[in-house]
Write an enzyme that holds these catalytic residues in place. Structure first.
Site, PDB file in Angstrom:
ATOM      1  N   THR A 155       0.882  -1.349   0.525  1.00 42.81           N
ATOM      2  CA  THR A 155       0.124   0.180   0.048  1.00 42.81           C
ATOM      3  C   THR A 155       0.745   1.233   0.152  1.00 42.81           C
ATOM      4  O   THR A 155       2.017   1.570   0.698  1.00 42.81           O
ATOM      5  CB  THR A 155      -1.255   0.331   1.252  1.00 42.81           C
ATOM      6  OG1 THR A 155      -2.064  -0.760   1.162  1.00 42.81           O
ATOM      7  CG2 THR A 155      -1.614   1.029   1.517  1.00 42.81           C
ATOM      8  N   VAL A 184     -12.774  -4.622   3.848  1.00 40.27           N
ATOM      9  CA  VAL A 184     -12.557  -3.065   4.024  1.00 40.27           C
ATOM     10  C   VAL A 184     -11.368  -3.146   4.646  1.00 40.27           C
ATOM     11  O   VAL A 184     -11.099  -3.671   5.820  1.00 40.27           O
ATOM     12  CB  VAL A 184     -13.374  -2.076   4.611  1.00 40.27           C
ATOM     13  CG1 VAL A 184     -12.637  -0.368   4.628  1.00 40.27           C
ATOM     14  CG2 VAL A 184     -14.802  -2.078   2.862  1.00 40.27           C
ATOM     15  N   ASP A 186      -7.678  -1.301   6.843  1.00 41.63           N
ATOM     16  CA  ASP A 186      -6.581  -0.467   7.557  1.00 41.63           C
ATOM     17  C   ASP A 186      -6.867   1.097   6.568  1.00 41.63           C
ATOM     18  O   ASP A 186      -7.087   2.099   7.168  1.00 41.63           O
ATOM     19  CB  ASP A 186      -5.444  -0.458   8.287  1.00 41.63           C
ATOM     20  CG  ASP A 186      -4.604  -0.935   7.209  1.00 41.63           C
ATOM     21  OD1 ASP A 186      -4.636  -1.718   5.899  1.00 41.63           O
ATOM     22  OD2 ASP A 186      -3.822   0.037   7.117  1.00 41.63           O
ATOM     23  N   THR A 206       1.033   0.152   5.993  1.00 42.49           N
ATOM     24  CA  THR A 206       0.932  -0.884   5.032  1.00 42.49           C
ATOM     25  C   THR A 206       1.191  -2.415   6.466  1.00 42.49           C
ATOM     26  O   THR A 206       1.731  -2.647   7.217  1.00 42.49           O
ATOM     27  CB  THR A 206       2.282  -0.964   4.169  1.00 42.49           C
ATOM     28  OG1 THR A 206       2.146  -2.102   2.851  1.00 42.49           O
ATOM     29  CG2 THR A 206       3.208  -0.645   5.338  1.00 42.49           C
TER      30      THR A 206
HETATM   31  N1  ASP Z   1      -2.886  -2.716   4.536  1.00 41.11           N
HETATM   32  C1  ASP Z   1      -3.663  -3.064   3.015  1.00 41.11           C
HETATM   33  C2  ASP Z   1      -4.743  -3.718   3.475  1.00 41.11           C
HETATM   34  O1  ASP Z   1      -5.865  -4.354   4.384  1.00 41.11           O
HETATM   35  C3  ASP Z   1      -2.949  -4.236   2.973  1.00 41.11           C
HETATM   36  C4  ASP Z   1      -1.000  -3.649   3.035  1.00 41.11           C
HETATM   37  O2  ASP Z   1      -0.567  -2.760   2.946  1.00 41.11           O
HETATM   38  O3  ASP Z   1      -0.145  -4.789   2.913  1.00 41.11           O
HETATM   39  O4  ASP Z   1      -5.106  -3.745   2.755  1.00 41.11           O
END
Ligand code: ASP
Length: 307
Positions: A155, A184, A186, A206
């Site tokens: 992300t 959904v 974070d 992320t």
């Molecule tokens: N945080 C993101 C989500 O859970 C995925 C990631 O950045 O690894 O959608």
């Protein structure tokens, strides 16, 4: 007042290009909010970034849905979640913040809102992402969203300080690959994937969304900075909070970046690899973040990249 030296910090390798564009906006006296939204657009448009915007990996049904949030220097925020068919999710989140009384618009409503705001409709599923999805579907041992391990995903979280010393942030993602339709993460949740308090600092996340949400990760980092921790200490403290919830070990990845009001920055992750991009003193660099646990997350990365 002398102009302040702008700073931009963002997650992952593609943060480097995002920072470049954000820094250009700041050098032309743009606001921190203009900068982070412009930076986010770089990753959102790039089909090679398969974790954000156009070309993002789809959910288990083969549909690409985007989550994004922005927080401005005035403390206002906006977000969209589960949005299909519009590339610039962070810019749409900004419209939610600026043009509505709402904090968040989701699903079909988010797309309709975006189109009303003049955004173009586009098929977000690139050929490459479709190919990876078909390969995933065929694999009898595939990782799925139905419990099991989280996949590694990249992300874009970006926080900037402009020449007036004001802070803003954006977070934009296509979410965990192969997620359940409607899931959904974070990233669009203020305080989880992104938080900024212009008097203190900002943070972005992320990694495993469920874990970041569970500790209000970005909010906690900013509150710890308010209490006197350095950005680095605050990132590490919050990761330890997550690790402790799992009895001192964690088989998933979470990474944070943080920027304090005085320009000091921090970044850390649970496992390797996690790199972040830092623009400071007119220099833009990709840096390996400190990992709290001596572990390497590479299985899912290999899986996702080599499909
Ligand atoms: N945080 C993101 C989500 O859970 C995925 C990631 O950045 O690894 O959608």
């Amino acid at each position: 007042m002398n102009p302040i030296n702008p700073v931009v910090i963002s997650t992952w390798y593609h943060g480097e290009k995002a920072n470049e564009v954000a820094a250009r906006v700041l050098s032309e006296k743009g606001s921190a909010l203009d900068a982070v939204v412009a930076g986010a657009a770089v990753s959102e448009e790039d089909p090679d970034v398969m974790d954000v915007g156009y070309g993002g990996l789809p959910d288990e049904d083969g549909t690409v849905t985007l989550d994004a949030a922005v927080v401005g220097s005035d403390g206002r925020s906006g977000s969209v979640a589960g949005m299909e068919g519009v590339v610039h999710a962070a810019a749409v989140a900004r419209k939610v913040m600026e043009e509505t009384k709402h904090a968040m618009i989701v699903g079909e409503g988010a797309k309709r809102f975006a189109i009303k705001m003049g955004f173009e409709e586009k098929n977000l599923l690139s050929e490459e992402a479709r190919h990876r999805w078909l390969e995933w579907k065929k694999d009898p041992e595939k990782p799925t969203a139905w419990l099991g391990e989280h996949s590694l995903h990249e992300t874009l979280g970006i926080v900037a300080m402009d020449q007036s010393g004001d802070l803003a942030g954006a977070c934009t993602t296509s979410g965990e690959a192969w997620k359940i339709h409607g899931r959904v993460g974070d990233s669009p949740i203020i305080g989880a994937g992104l938080y900024v308090d212009n008097g203190v600092g900002g943070a972005a996340a992320t990694g495993a969304g469920k874990e970041i949400i569970s500790v209000c990760g970005s909010f906690l980092i900013v509150e710890k900075m308010r209490g006197g921790m350095s950005p680095q200490e605050a990132c590490e403290h919050t990761l330890r909070r997550i690790i402790d919830r799992h009895g001192g070990d964690a088989d998933f990845q979470v990474g944070f970046v943080a920027l304090r009001k005085d320009g000091e920055t921090g970044a850390a992750s649970i496992q390797r690899p996690f790199e972040f991009a830092l623009f400071k003193n007119d220099e833009n660099r990709l840096i390996k973040a400190k990992a709290i646990l001596e572990k390497q997350t590479d299985f899912y990365k290999t899986y996702l990249r080599n499909g």
